[in-house]
Scaffold this motif. Structure first.
Motif, PDB file in Angstrom:
ATOM      1  N   LEU A 125       0.813  -1.211   0.000  1.00 50.77           N
ATOM      2  CA  LEU A 125       0.000   0.000   0.000  1.00 50.77           C
ATOM      3  C   LEU A 125       0.852   1.268   0.000  1.00 50.77           C
ATOM      4  O   LEU A 125       0.585   2.217  -0.747  1.00 50.77           O
ATOM      5  N   ALA A 126       1.902   1.288   0.823  1.00 50.54           N
ATOM      6  CA  ALA A 126       2.741   2.478   0.918  1.00 50.54           C
ATOM      7  C   ALA A 126       3.488   2.723  -0.391  1.00 50.54           C
ATOM      8  O   ALA A 126       3.670   3.880  -0.803  1.00 50.54           O
ATOM      9  N   ASP A 127       3.917   1.662  -1.075  1.00 55.97           N
ATOM     10  CA  ASP A 127       4.645   1.815  -2.335  1.00 55.97           C
ATOM     11  C   ASP A 127       3.753   2.460  -3.399  1.00 55.97           C
ATOM     12  O   ASP A 127       4.163   3.403  -4.084  1.00 55.97           O
ATOM     13  N   ALA A 128       2.544   1.932  -3.550  1.00 59.36           N
ATOM     14  CA  ALA A 128       1.627   2.475  -4.545  1.00 59.36           C
ATOM     15  C   ALA A 128       1.265   3.922  -4.230  1.00 59.36           C
ATOM     16  O   ALA A 128       1.171   4.764  -5.129  1.00 59.36           O
ATOM     17  N   THR A 129       1.069   4.224  -2.952  1.00 60.08           N
ATOM     18  CA  THR A 129       0.721   5.586  -2.552  1.00 60.08           C
ATOM     19  C   THR A 129       1.864   6.543  -2.839  1.00 60.08           C
ATOM     20  O   THR A 129       1.658   7.649  -3.350  1.00 60.08           O
ATOM     21  N   ALA A 130       3.080   6.143  -2.516  1.00 60.78           N
ATOM     22  CA  ALA A 130       4.241   7.009  -2.724  1.00 60.78           C
ATOM     23  C   ALA A 130       4.435   7.329  -4.202  1.00 60.78           C
ATOM     24  O   ALA A 130       4.688   8.481  -4.577  1.00 60.78           O
ATOM     25  N   TYR A 278      -0.552   7.119   6.651  1.00 59.24           N
ATOM     26  CA  TYR A 278      -1.698   6.228   6.842  1.00 59.24           C
ATOM     27  C   TYR A 278      -1.512   4.939   6.052  1.00 59.24           C
ATOM     28  O   TYR A 278      -1.841   3.849   6.541  1.00 59.24           O
ATOM     29  N   ALA A 279      -1.016   5.061   4.814  1.00 62.76           N
ATOM     30  CA  ALA A 279      -0.831   3.877   3.973  1.00 62.76           C
ATOM     31  C   ALA A 279       0.176   2.914   4.612  1.00 62.76           C
ATOM     32  O   ALA A 279       0.000   1.694   4.565  1.00 62.76           O
ATOM     33  N   THR A 280       1.221   3.472   5.209  1.00 65.27           N
ATOM     34  CA  THR A 280       2.218   2.632   5.876  1.00 65.27           C
ATOM     35  C   THR A 280       1.597   1.904   7.063  1.00 65.27           C
ATOM     36  O   THR A 280       1.815   0.697   7.267  1.00 65.27           O
ATOM     37  N   ILE A 281       0.806   2.638   7.847  1.00 59.97           N
ATOM     38  CA  ILE A 281       0.166   2.035   9.027  1.00 59.97           C
ATOM     39  C   ILE A 281      -0.836   0.967   8.627  1.00 59.97           C
ATOM     40  O   ILE A 281      -0.812  -0.171   9.135  1.00 59.97           O
ATOM     41  N   PHE A 282      -1.722   1.290   7.678  1.00 62.43           N
ATOM     42  CA  PHE A 282      -2.732   0.325   7.247  1.00 62.43           C
ATOM     43  C   PHE A 282      -2.084  -0.882   6.573  1.00 62.43           C
ATOM     44  O   PHE A 282      -2.521  -2.025   6.753  1.00 62.43           O
TER      45      PHE A 282
END
Length: 331
Positions: A125-130, A278-282
């Motif tokens: 999730l964090a990769d796609a968001t970044a 948030y993406a990292t946490i989720f």
């Protein structure tokens, strides 16, 4: 004969509805006293949180249902919510002076959603968001190409640095392999950047409600046939999640619009990057996925370059993105 002693009665308490209204009025009064940028900041923080929840739910349900199917239901729910505004604006909400550009925006918005959400389902999730944050730099390139904007050395420098951040996140493995879904995420960011440019042009001739109407109808129509072809009957709980995704998507868009109506874009735009937190946490709590070190470093480079670009352009009296109403449903 003396009067009997009267027992004092306790004062009548206000009913719950009155207390709720009084509390709401107090909150409203307090918020109205805050500086406009503070209100905008609160709204954009809420929008970032809601968008992050929506994306996490999309990733969760995307393990079982196709992206086309999810998008059709999502767009349908959002369309039902905004239907009174669209119907109330008829026939004006369908009257456009640039039908070709409206179609162009629908196509690129569909590409942004399809590529972006597919990357969300398949990547951490964090990769796609970044990677999605690279939209700012595509806006710069498309603005030069389509709007004829003159870009100085500072903005070019920030754009180049930002793309270096993207390349850092895309660092190939030992065999030179790059994750195809990461490339898909970049394609989604590029489409989203094009959407912002097209919207900037459209708002010169068409009102926001018209832009919103064509997007709401067009994206859903484009996704309908592939959704039917890949349709799997959702369970009751999946239907519930699909409805929640639609409602949260609408609420996040409204919070985003309120944010940029209340505050200055240059003062609040950088807060949108809290989505990465948030993406990292989720991602860690729900999917047991942690971002790579390259992702965090690349995101830091992108965010720094983006903030520099927005603030420098603000000093020159220029806007990188148009007013709130034109943002539409591109997320």
């Amino acid at each position: 004969m003396t009067d009997p002693i009267k027992t004092p009665q306790p004062a009548e308490r206000p009913n719950p509805e009155f207390r709720r209204r009084r509390a709401a009025n107090r909150i409203r009064t307090y918020l109205n006293q805050l500086p406009a940028n503070t209100i905008g900041a609160l709204w954009i923080l809420l929008a970032a949180f809601l968008f992050s929840i929506m994306v996490a739910l999309f990733k969760f349900i995307g393990q079982d249902l196709s992206v086309f199917q999810i998008l059709v239901v999502r767009q349908s729910v959002m369309l039902l919510i905004v239907a009174p505004k669209i119907l109330g604006g008829l026939p004006g909400s369908l009257a456009t002076k640039r039908p070709g550009l409206q179609v162009t925006r629908v196509l690129f918005a569909s590409g942004a959603m399809l590529c972006g959400f597919t990357a969300v389902v398949e990547m951490p999730l964090a990769d796609a968001t970044a990677i999605s944050f690279s939209k700012t730099f595509f806006i710069t390139i498309f603005a030069i190409w389509l709007l004829g904007e003159t870009v100085g050395v500072h903005r070019w420098g920030a754009t180049i640095v930002g793309f270096l951040g993207v390349l850092l996140m895309l660092r190939p493995d030992g065999e030179g392999f790059i994750d195809p879904f990461a490339l898909l995420a970049i394609a989604g960011a590029a489409c989203a950047g094009m959407v912002m440019i097209v919207v900037r042009i459209l708002t010169r001739t068409d009102p926001p409600v018209t832009i919103l109407t064509y997007q709401a109808l067009g994206v859903g129509a484009l996704m309908l046939i592939p959704a039917i072809m890949t349709w799997q009957p959702p369970t009751l709980s999946q239907w519930g999640l699909l409805l929640v995704i639609g409602v949260i998507s609408w609420a996040a868009q409204m919070a985003n619009i309120r944010a940029f109506k209340s505050g200055e874009a240059t003062a609040i735009a950088s807060l949108d990057y809290t989505r990465l937190l948030y993406a990292t946490i989720f991602g860690a709590l729900i999917f047991s996925q942690w971002p790579r070190l390259e992702t965090l470093l690349g995101a830091a480079v992108i965010i720094t370059a983006s903030i520099y670009t927005v603030r420098r352009e603000a000093k020159r009296g220029r806007e990188l993105a148009r007013a709130a109403d034109g943002r539409g449903y591109t997320n």
